[in-house]
Design a protein around this motif. Structure first.
Motif, PDB file in Angstrom:
ATOM      1  N   SER A   1      54.446  -2.965  10.476  1.00  0.00           N
ATOM      2  CA  SER A   1      55.516  -2.401  11.302  1.00  0.00           C
ATOM      3  C   SER A   1      54.905  -1.505  12.373  1.00  0.00           C
ATOM      4  CB  SER A   1      56.483  -1.597  10.431  1.00  0.00           C
ATOM      5  OG  SER A   1      55.881  -0.389   9.992  1.00  0.00           O
ATOM      6  N   GLY A   2      55.722  -1.131  13.345  1.00  0.00           N
ATOM      7  CA  GLY A   2      55.264  -0.227  14.394  1.00  0.00           C
ATOM      8  C   GLY A   2      55.329   1.227  13.957  1.00  0.00           C
TER       9      GLY A   2
ATOM     10  N   GLY B   1      59.774   1.067  20.083  1.00  0.00           N
ATOM     11  CA  GLY B   1      58.934  -0.117  19.998  1.00  0.00           C
ATOM     12  C   GLY B   1      59.734  -1.361  19.655  1.00  0.00           C
TER      13      GLY B   1
ATOM     14  N   SER C   1      55.973  -3.230  17.299  1.00  0.00           N
ATOM     15  CA  SER C   1      55.294  -2.402  18.301  1.00  0.00           C
ATOM     16  C   SER C   1      55.518  -0.921  18.012  1.00  0.00           C
ATOM     17  CB  SER C   1      55.803  -2.723  19.706  1.00  0.00           C
ATOM     18  OG  SER C   1      55.534  -4.069  20.041  1.00  0.00           O
ATOM     19  N   PRO C   2      54.519  -0.089  18.303  1.00  0.00           N
ATOM     20  CA  PRO C   2      54.687   1.343  18.056  1.00  0.00           C
ATOM     21  C   PRO C   2      55.594   2.006  19.080  1.00  0.00           C
ATOM     22  CG  PRO C   2      52.583   0.926  19.106  1.00  0.00           C
ATOM     23  CD  PRO C   2      53.184  -0.419  18.808  1.00  0.00           C
TER      24      PRO C   2
ATOM     25  N   GLY D   1      63.605   2.081  17.485  1.00  0.00           N
ATOM     26  CA  GLY D   1      62.804   0.870  17.372  1.00  0.00           C
ATOM     27  C   GLY D   1      63.652  -0.361  17.101  1.00  0.00           C
TER      28      GLY D   1
ATOM     29  N   GLY E   1      59.372   3.203  15.811  1.00  0.00           N
ATOM     30  CA  GLY E   1      58.559   2.002  15.783  1.00  0.00           C
ATOM     31  C   GLY E   1      59.367   0.772  15.419  1.00  0.00           C
TER      32      GLY E   1
ATOM     33  N   SER F   1      52.627   3.475  10.292  1.00  0.00           N
ATOM     34  CA  SER F   1      53.171   2.145  10.035  1.00  0.00           C
ATOM     35  C   SER F   1      52.986   1.744   8.576  1.00  0.00           C
ATOM     36  CB  SER F   1      52.488   1.114  10.943  1.00  0.00           C
ATOM     37  OG  SER F   1      51.097   1.024  10.625  1.00  0.00           O
TER      38      SER F   1
ATOM     39  N   SER G   1      58.782   5.137  11.524  1.00  0.00           N
ATOM     40  CA  SER G   1      58.166   3.812  11.644  1.00  0.00           C
ATOM     41  C   SER G   1      59.118   2.745  11.117  1.00  0.00           C
ATOM     42  CB  SER G   1      56.834   3.751  10.892  1.00  0.00           C
ATOM     43  OG  SER G   1      56.973   4.054   9.519  1.00  0.00           O
TER      44      SER G   1
END
Length: 317
Positions: free
Chosen positions: A271-272, A233, A248-249, A210, A258, A77, A39
């Motif tokens: 956070s994602g 993400g 975004s995830p 991410g 993420g 997250s 994440s």
């Protein structure tokens, strides 16, 4: 090995008559094992690293033996509601037989005069470094050799603090820059044939990193950092003249990392989360397993049989 009695008449298509018994030879398979993604970090956070991607061209499995399949979860997250400035979490490993793919590294967080550990975490692919209020950059996490790539550095200046992108299976996360957080590292499309046959991945890619999170004193140029192709993400944004957006995830069952949070102050702009992993087992010809658990999907395509696990289970050939 399995031996079926000749007297019972229990004969599989792959059995070989040896004396008065039938011997079932081992089966050779290819595997694609992808771990859960990391994440993003909580404040001007680095993007989460993609879950490790591990391919084996030749595993030999004994018939009649149950093999456990573990599909790693994506990392949860993070935000500031619990106090401190938490870095992103690492994703969980995926495992099949002798193959273990390492969970993606969590993204780092903003550093103010070295008050917190802001570096991205190591993982299958490394998390991106967080932004930095004073001069300098924040280091990313390292990827695991043969499974992924390093994250990108976080960035600081008088106007912007931006996180680096998380690493992907196909490339390093991008460094944060002025008015542009680092995009996530690209995933791998080496196994696009597998993706097409099994209807998995993201446009033929797996395990993208991410995007980093950003803080802008001004709104000009404040576009979210994109996640890497393969389910990464996008990063979140916090602009002084606008509301914060969450990271975004990562996409489920791609191992995508993420996105880092821009502000991450509450559950509304965290956070994602990382995307969950995946395990695919492929063998030549038309083959049906003796038993499975975990509801894998079986499909035949291009002269191969694929068993796809989006959750943990087991398989016996």
């Amino acid at each position: 090995m399995s031996i079926s009695s000749y007297k019972t008449g229990v004969i599989s298509p792959s059995s070989i008559l040896v004396g008065n018994a039938y011997y079932q030879p081992p089966i050779d398979v290819q595997t694609l094992v992808i771990a859960g993604g990391g994440s993003g970090g909580s404040v001007r956070g680095g993007g989460g690293g993609a879950g490790g991607l591990l391919y084996s061209s030749g595993l030999t499995l004994n018939r009649g033996t149950s093999y456990t399949v573990t599909v790693g979860a994506g990392a949860a997250s993070v935000n500031l509601s619990g106090g401190g400035r938490p870095r992103g979490n690492n994703g969980s490993d995926s495992v099949f037989s002798t193959q273990t793919a390492t969970g993606g590294g969590g993204g780092g967080v903003i550093v103010i005069n070295s008050d917190y550990e802001g570096a991205g975490k190591d993982g299958g692919s490394g998390g991106g470094g967080g932004g930095r209020v004073n001069t300098g950059s924040v280091s990313p996490g390292n990827g695991t050799s043969g499974q992924g790539s390093n994250g990108g550095n976080g960035y600081s200046s008088g106007e912007t603090y931006t996180g680096g992108g998380g690493g992907g299976a196909g490339g390093t996360g991008n460094n944060g820059q002025s008015l542009a957080a680092g995009a996530g590292g690209i995933g791998s499309n080496t196994y696009s044939t597998w993706a097409s046959a099994t209807s998995t991945g993201a446009s033929g890619y797996y395990a993208g990193g991410g995007g980093g999170g950003s803080y802008y004193e001004f709104t000009s140029g404040s576009n979210p950092a994109s996640g890497g192709a393969g389910g990464g993400g996008a990063g979140g944004i916090r602009a002084t003249s606008g509301s914060a957006t969450a990271g975004s995830p990562g996409t489920a069952n791609t191992g995508g990392g993420g996105g880092g949070a821009g502000n991450g102050t509450s559950s509304t702009d965290p956070s994602g989360a990382g995307g969950s992993g995946l395990v695919i087992i492929r063998t030549s010809g038309s083959v049906t397993a003796a038993s499975t658990t975990g509801s894998p999907t079986r499909v035949e395509s291009g002269g191969y049989t694929y068993y796809t696990f989006t959750g943990s289970g087991s398989i016996t050939f």
